[in-house]
Scaffold this motif. Structure first.
Motif, PDB file in Angstrom:
ATOM      1  N   LYS A 171       0.847  -1.201   0.000  1.00 32.99           N
ATOM      2  CA  LYS A 171       0.000   0.000   0.000  1.00 32.99           C
ATOM      3  C   LYS A 171       0.881   1.249   0.000  1.00 32.99           C
ATOM      4  O   LYS A 171       0.867   2.047   0.937  1.00 32.99           O
ATOM      5  CB  LYS A 171      -0.924  -0.016   1.224  1.00 32.99           C
ATOM      6  N   SER A 176      -0.195   2.366  -5.558  1.00 34.93           N
ATOM      7  CA  SER A 176      -1.408   3.029  -6.027  1.00 34.93           C
ATOM      8  C   SER A 176      -1.263   3.446  -7.494  1.00 34.93           C
ATOM      9  O   SER A 176      -2.203   3.315  -8.284  1.00 34.93           O
ATOM     10  CB  SER A 176      -1.671   4.221  -5.103  1.00 34.93           C
ATOM     11  N   ASP A 343      -8.687  -4.450   1.793  1.00 37.11           N
ATOM     12  CA  ASP A 343      -7.619  -5.002   2.642  1.00 37.11           C
ATOM     13  C   ASP A 343      -7.471  -6.510   2.467  1.00 37.11           C
ATOM     14  O   ASP A 343      -7.472  -7.279   3.436  1.00 37.11           O
ATOM     15  CB  ASP A 343      -7.830  -4.619   4.110  1.00 37.11           C
ATOM     16  N   PHE A 347      -1.881  -8.142   0.339  1.00 36.15           N
ATOM     17  CA  PHE A 347      -1.048  -6.960   0.609  1.00 36.15           C
ATOM     18  C   PHE A 347      -0.123  -7.208   1.800  1.00 36.15           C
ATOM     19  O   PHE A 347      -0.492  -7.889   2.750  1.00 36.15           O
ATOM     20  CB  PHE A 347      -1.923  -5.734   0.901  1.00 36.15           C
ATOM     21  N   ASN A 350      -0.496  -5.642   6.154  1.00 38.70           N
ATOM     22  CA  ASN A 350      -1.935  -5.426   5.928  1.00 38.70           C
ATOM     23  C   ASN A 350      -2.663  -5.211   7.262  1.00 38.70           C
ATOM     24  O   ASN A 350      -3.631  -5.904   7.566  1.00 38.70           O
ATOM     25  CB  ASN A 350      -2.495  -6.659   5.184  1.00 38.70           C
TER      26      ASN A 350
END
Ligand code: BJ8
Length: 425
Positions: A171, A176, A343, A347, A350
């Motif tokens: 993240k 992104s 979520d 990831f 996380n």
């Protein structure tokens, strides 16, 4: 089913004998688990009808849409933005991966110790039993966990039309940006496939339809906080499963109608189980149709499920896309932001997920959490341990389950679940 759809299934290349066997098992399982429940909301009649026509009427609708020039896009994961498909007048369907099929053939292509969800994706294709898969003009795979990522390399040899979306693993700002770039690439591919140029007005329309669908299921989620619970966990899961393949506007109307009914039930203190029944939040791997094993065991053990922290549940529906931007790039930013907040355990790190489970536990007034992990699913099984620790530190009872799609462990699971439910009383 209201009509004979055999010629439609033959046209799609299905193996009719195998398909009949699948429908029989599905129909029997549905009858036993769903129709035998007491005090169901009347609005579930719509979902019973949808399920009775799951390989019939809805598939015919897809084929009619194709005949009218629309494209059907299938997806296996939450990260495929339906907004973009809808903006191009396409139809998106979630491809369910909730049952074992053609296991011997599958294990010629995949290691035995692959999660049941990925094996199911292959089994439905190799067994030629899924009319949705065969109706798709494009199937979207995604580089999420290692299992799926590698499986798509082989899957691309089984289907002509596989499109693979890359996925970030962290993240971060770069993560992104990667997701945004992938969404622009997807938008362009959808435009090419459909011949429709997507502008801001079209995208906004797609966002509105998808947001309305999510708002309706968010309403169900809020109403499940009542005690007695106005709807069973099995029925609520079914609503979340149908979310992925029904017509989105009709689905939204049907869910809102059931919510009106649930509000009346709550006002009258009517429920599916008695007030004070132990309340469980399910968390973990997605439960695609017809994976109802664990919820049926939980609710058959004297508890009621009051929420799903899952892709087929709140992980997939809790965030909306902000539709306030006026131009295409602003709306694409908003779509990226919305999906990047999911979520999923792919990831790293996380931490949001454990926090969200805690929040959900409070919101739906759960007494305990059952973490559901599919065997060989490294992301969720690994994450289950820190999740359990975090919840235990807040005195939340947790049970970690690891299972697959077979019924072999049903007795053992029931014994463990019953003991956990006792603890919650
Ligand atoms: S957003 S959870 S749908 S990736 S169970 S295949 S993770 S080994 S399904 Fe998923 Fe999208 Fe995430 Fe949801 Fe791999 Fe685990 Fe199998 Fe899984």
């Amino acid at each position: 089913m209201s009509e004979d759809y055999r010629s439609m299934w033959t046209g799609l290349g299905l193996d009719l004998a195998a398909h009949d066997a699948l429908l029989n098992v599905l129909g029997q399982g549905y009858g036993q688990l769903f129709m035998s429940q007491k005090n169901r909301p009347a609005g579930m009649g719509y979902f019973d009808f949808v399920m009775s026509e799951v390989h019939g009427l809805r598939v015919k609708e897809l084929l009619d849409a194709k005949a009218a020039g629309r494209k059907v896009i299938g997806a296996f994961c939450l990260f495929v933005p339906e907004e973009i498909v809808l903006a191009a007048d396409g139809v998106m369907v979630g491809l369910c991966t909730g049952a074992d099929f053609a296991t011997e053939k599958v294990e010629e292509l995949l290691p035995r110790n692959t999660c049941a969800l990925i094996k199911s994706m292959f089994g439905f294709k190799l067994g030629r039993v899924c009319p949705y898969l065969e109706s798709c003009d494009m199937i979207v795979g995604e580089n999420t966990c290692d299992g799926k990522k590698k499986a798509y390399e082989t899957f691309s040899k089984l289907v002509k039309n596989l499109y693979v979306m890359d996925m970030p693993q962290m993240k971060s700002a770069q993560g992104s940006e990667l997701l945004k770039a992938e969404y622009y690439r997807f938008l362009k591919t959808v435009e090419e496939l459909t011949g429709v140029k997507i502008d801001a007005a079209r995208l906004k329309k797609g966002i509105t339809i998808a947001n309305n669908k999510r708002k309706a299921v968010q309403r169900v989620a809020r109403l499940r906080a009542a005690d007695p619970a106005p709807i069973s966990g099995l029925d609520a899961l079914l609503i979340n499963q149908v979310f992925f393949y029904d017509d989105p506007v009709r689905f939204t109307d049907s869910v809102n109608a059931i919510c009106d009914e649930l509000e009346t039930r709550i006002a009258k203190k009517e429920g599916v189980f008695a007030a004070g029944t132990p309340r469980v939040l399910m968390a973990g791997c997605p439960m695609a149709v017809p994976n109802w094993k664990v919820p049926a065991i939980v609710e058959g053990s004297g508890a009621v499920i009051v929420g799903e922290e899952s892709c087929i549940g709140e992980r997939g529906t809790r965030n909306l896309v902000d539709d306030s931007a006026k131009d295409l790039s602003g709306l694409m930013d908003a779509i990226t932001e919305r999906y990047f907040a999911i979520d999923c355990a792919i990831f790293t790190p996380n931490p949001e997920r454990a926090n969200h489970i805690l929040e959900m536990k409070d919101q739906c007034h759960a007494d305990g959490v059952i973490h559901y992990g599919l065997q060989f699913c490294t992301p969720y099984l690994m994450e289950a341990i820190p999740v359990e620790k975090k919840l235990n530190a807040k005195n939340v009872p947790v049970m970690r389950l690891e299972t697959d799609y077979s019924s072999e462990d049903a007795g053992q699971l029931k014994t463990r679940v019953e003991a956990f439910v006792e603890l919650l009383k």
